[in-house]
Scaffold this active site. Structure first.
Site, PDB file in Angstrom:
ATOM      1  N   ALA A   1       0.865  -1.184   0.000  1.00  0.00           N
ATOM      2  CA  ALA A   1       0.000   0.000   0.000  1.00  0.00           C
ATOM      3  C   ALA A   1       0.897   1.229   0.000  1.00  0.00           C
ATOM      4  CB  ALA A   1      -0.918   0.008   1.214  1.00  0.00           C
TER       5      ALA A   1
ATOM      6  N   ALA B   1       0.836   5.630   0.594  1.00  0.00           N
ATOM      7  CA  ALA B   1       0.123   6.841   1.003  1.00  0.00           C
ATOM      8  C   ALA B   1       1.071   8.025   0.873  1.00  0.00           C
ATOM      9  CB  ALA B   1      -0.384   6.704   2.434  1.00  0.00           C
ATOM     10  N   SER B   2       0.600   9.200   1.292  1.00  0.00           N
ATOM     11  CA  SER B   2       1.368  10.422   1.084  1.00  0.00           C
ATOM     12  C   SER B   2       2.609  10.496   1.964  1.00  0.00           C
ATOM     13  CB  SER B   2       0.479  11.643   1.340  1.00  0.00           C
ATOM     14  OG  SER B   2      -0.061  11.575   2.651  1.00  0.00           O
TER      15      SER B   2
ATOM     16  N   ALA C   1       4.022   7.590   3.820  1.00  0.00           N
ATOM     17  CA  ALA C   1       4.815   6.365   3.853  1.00  0.00           C
ATOM     18  C   ALA C   1       4.182   5.308   2.957  1.00  0.00           C
ATOM     19  CB  ALA C   1       4.910   5.846   5.289  1.00  0.00           C
ATOM     20  N   GLN C   2       4.905   4.208   2.753  1.00  0.00           N
ATOM     21  CA  GLN C   2       4.341   3.055   2.071  1.00  0.00           C
ATOM     22  C   GLN C   2       4.753   1.791   2.814  1.00  0.00           C
ATOM     23  OE1 GLN C   2       5.837   3.568  -1.936  1.00  0.00           O
ATOM     24  NE2 GLN C   2       7.409   1.994  -1.663  1.00  0.00           N
ATOM     25  N   VAL C   3       4.041   0.687   2.522  1.00  0.00           N
ATOM     26  CA  VAL C   3       4.161  -0.543   3.293  1.00  0.00           C
ATOM     27  C   VAL C   3       4.586  -1.682   2.380  1.00  0.00           C
ATOM     28  CG1 VAL C   3       2.918  -2.210   4.718  1.00  0.00           C
ATOM     29  CG2 VAL C   3       2.470   0.234   4.979  1.00  0.00           C
TER      30      VAL C   3
ATOM     31  N   LYS D   1       6.893  -0.596   7.305  1.00  0.00           N
ATOM     32  CA  LYS D   1       6.433   0.740   6.921  1.00  0.00           C
ATOM     33  C   LYS D   1       7.642   1.647   6.758  1.00  0.00           C
ATOM     34  CE  LYS D   1       2.988   4.218   8.255  1.00  0.00           C
ATOM     35  NZ  LYS D   1       1.943   4.579   9.249  1.00  0.00           N
TER      36      LYS D   1
ATOM     37  N   ASP E   1      -7.344   8.533  14.474  1.00  0.00           N
ATOM     38  CA  ASP E   1      -7.371   8.543  13.010  1.00  0.00           C
ATOM     39  C   ASP E   1      -8.139   7.319  12.515  1.00  0.00           C
ATOM     40  OD1 ASP E   1      -6.832   9.602  10.532  1.00  0.00           O
ATOM     41  OD2 ASP E   1      -4.836   8.741  10.356  1.00  0.00           O
TER      42      ASP E   1
END
Length: 552
Positions: free
Chosen positions: A127, A129-130, A132-134, A153, A288
């Site tokens: 995945a 995102a803005s 970080a990524q996994v 992550k 969140d």
């Protein structure tokens, strides 16, 4: 470089007509003169509502602005509902950066190759995102021969530089908006950007996120309500975190939840219980809880359990905040608006000079129409928003921790209503809050306090005799010191008295001698009279100020 970025931001805002949010008569002269010159940057979406244009503009500006829009979507106290709905559609979907680059970041953070700890590491992101990524990975076999499936992550390279540059520009635009917007003072754009910057920087620190996850996992150990994945703290750095990989159904995939036979009503009600447990029992809550961070354990059908990820943003409440909120909620349930008004003033969030009757009337005006609806149609989150908005009119400044709470409550309510539209959040929450209040007062609270403090008292008990002896000795010495001090003061006063009389006598004799000389030397009679009068006044003043004289 900064000028080019500023030009790009302004050109995108102009192309989407976001500048129309500022009335023309509020624009400075240079903006009125310069705007017609930029004829090629006119609004290209005149038929679209302002909320949609703002959303499209933020998406075009990139991930930092997308996250800003996501944060603003929770601030129903700042923007109209149609704009909030559009901002809520913002998705944190960003193209991934190369897996080879991610592996280099991980190896630099660890100080050794990934093969040293992982038997498998996938360079294809799971995945993105803005921030970080996994990536998927498998830890090498442990002493018991087990292999653990984990996710790694990784913070995006150079993201801090991008965030700092964009935040500086946002702060400049916010200062301009504060002066130009009609509601600039109420909207507080500078404070919003400052809060946003802190949130972003907190999310960039994965060591902080790991600590948050460990705390939440400890709070819900062996819980049937919520599962928090395990974190490997020895493999966690500021820009890398290794966490247990979970298998769950996304909370937004209602069709799959139904197909798996998950009891949706129980799941929705348990979501409410999870929220209030975090807030009122632990004073530490996941702040969140949007659909992308919440999953459902598919192995539990009739007793469903949530799985949470992404712990970069958490909220905390102190004892006074918790009691204030619980009593306010219960007073709302009972439609006791007088009590709500008194609680606001007693807590110090509303100034004491505010008229409690006027505040009570304002709250009743906002909330009474809500109670005319069926309970299933009442939004608990919106009641909280209306409470804060009404209180702000009476000089209340909303606390940052309550803004996070409001955001989380709106998320929880939205998730619950999406799962089970008939969810009565009030009915679900009221017994929990009443039980919590009972535990905070009366004999139960006394017993719990005794239980919590008993280890500390047991530790101090052997020291009590010596502490008592030292205290009595100190009191005796203090009494002796006091008596000695009194004796010294009396002696000083006696010496001062004798010194005063001798000084007065010497001064009087000196003046009399001067008068005698004045009579024997040819001097004017008026001068001699002045000398005699001065001598008399001096002696009389000395007599009035003698030591030991009682003052009236």
């Amino acid at each position: 470089m900064r000028i080019l970025r500023f030009y790009k931001i302004m050109s995108i805002l102009l192309r989407y007509g976001v500048d129309e949010m500022i009335p023309r008569d509020k624009l400075p002269w240079w903006a009125k003169v310069g705007r017609p010159c930029l004829f090629w940057l006119r609004n290209q979406h005149p038929d679209q509502p302002m909320g949609m244009r703002l959303r499209l503009a933020l998406e075009a500006l990139g991930p930092v602005f997308v996250k800003l829009g996501q944060m603003l979507s929770t601030r129903r106290d700042l923007f109209p509902l149609d704009m909030i709905v559009e901002l809520s559609k913002l998705q944190d979907d960003v193209p991934p950066f190369p897996g080879e680059q991610a592996q280099r970041v991980i190896e630099k953070a660890f100080g050794f190759p990934v093969e040293q700890v992982f038997s498998h590491f996938s360079q294809t992101p799971l995945a993105s995102a803005s921030i970080a990524q996994v990536h998927e990975a498998t830890l090498k076999k442990t002493a018991d021969g087990a292999e653990r499936q984990v996710v790694v992550k990784v913070i995006r390279p150079d993201i801090l530089r991008t965030i700092n540059a964009d935040i500086e520009l946002m702060q400049s635009v916010a200062q301009l908006a504060a002066r130009l917007l009609p509601d600039g003072r109420r909207l507080k754009p500078v404070e919003v950007i400052r809060e946003y910057r802190k949130t972003l920087l907190d999310e960039l620190n994965l060591a902080r996120e790991a600590a948050n996850a460990i705390q939440l996992r400890r709070n819900f150990a062996d819980s049937d309500l919520l599962y928090i994945p395990e974190v490997w703290s020895d493999l966690t750095r500021n820009n890398v975190m290794v966490m247990e990989r979970i298998e769950g159904i996304p909370i937004s995939d209602v069709e799959r939840l139904v197909a798996e036979g998950i009891h949706l009503q129980v799941l929705a009600e348990r979501g409410v219980e999870v929220f209030f447990t975090q807030v009122f029992r632990d004073s530490f809550f996941h702040a969140d809880m949007h659909p992308g961070n919440i999953f459902v354990d598919p192995t539990r059908k009739d007793s469903p359990r949530y799985i949470a990820v992404d712990f970069g943003i958490v909220g905390t409440l102190n004892r006074d905040d918790k009691r204030y909120l619980a009593e306010n909620f219960i007073a709302f349930f009972n439609r006791d608006y007088r009590r709500v008004a008194e609680l606001h003033i007693d807590s110090g969030w509303i100034p004491a000079h505010i008229n409690v009757e006027e505040f009570e009337s304002a709250i009743r005006t906002v909330c009474e129409p809500i109670f005319e609806k069926p309970l299933a149609e009442i939004s608990f989150g919106h009641v909280l928003v209306n409470l804060f908005n009404t209180a702000r009119r009476f000089e209340m400044e909303v606390q940052p921790q309550l803004v996070l709470l409001q955001k989380t409550l709106l998320y929880v309510e939205g998730l619950g209503r999406n799962l089970y539209p008939e969810l009565d959040l009030w009915k679900t929450a009221k017994p929990f809050l009443e039980r919590w209040m009972q535990e905070q007062m009366g004999w139960r609270a006394v017993l719990r306090s005794l239980k919590e403090q008993s280890p500390r008292w047991a530790e101090k008990l052997p020291e009590m005799p010596m502490l008592l002896y030292d205290t009595l000795q100190g009191m005796r010495q203090q009494q002796r010191s006091g008596a000695e001090w009194q004796r010294q003061q009396l002696e000083l006063e006696h010496r001062a008295s004798r010194s005063h009389w001798w000084t007065t006598l010497a001064g009087s004799l000196t003046i009399v001698a001067g008068v005698f000389v004045g009579f024997n030397v040819v001097l004017p009679q008026w001068f001699t009279a002045v000398l005699v009068l001065s001598a008399g006044l001096t002696w009389w003043q000395a007599w009035r100020q003698r030591p030991g004289r009682k003052r009236r």
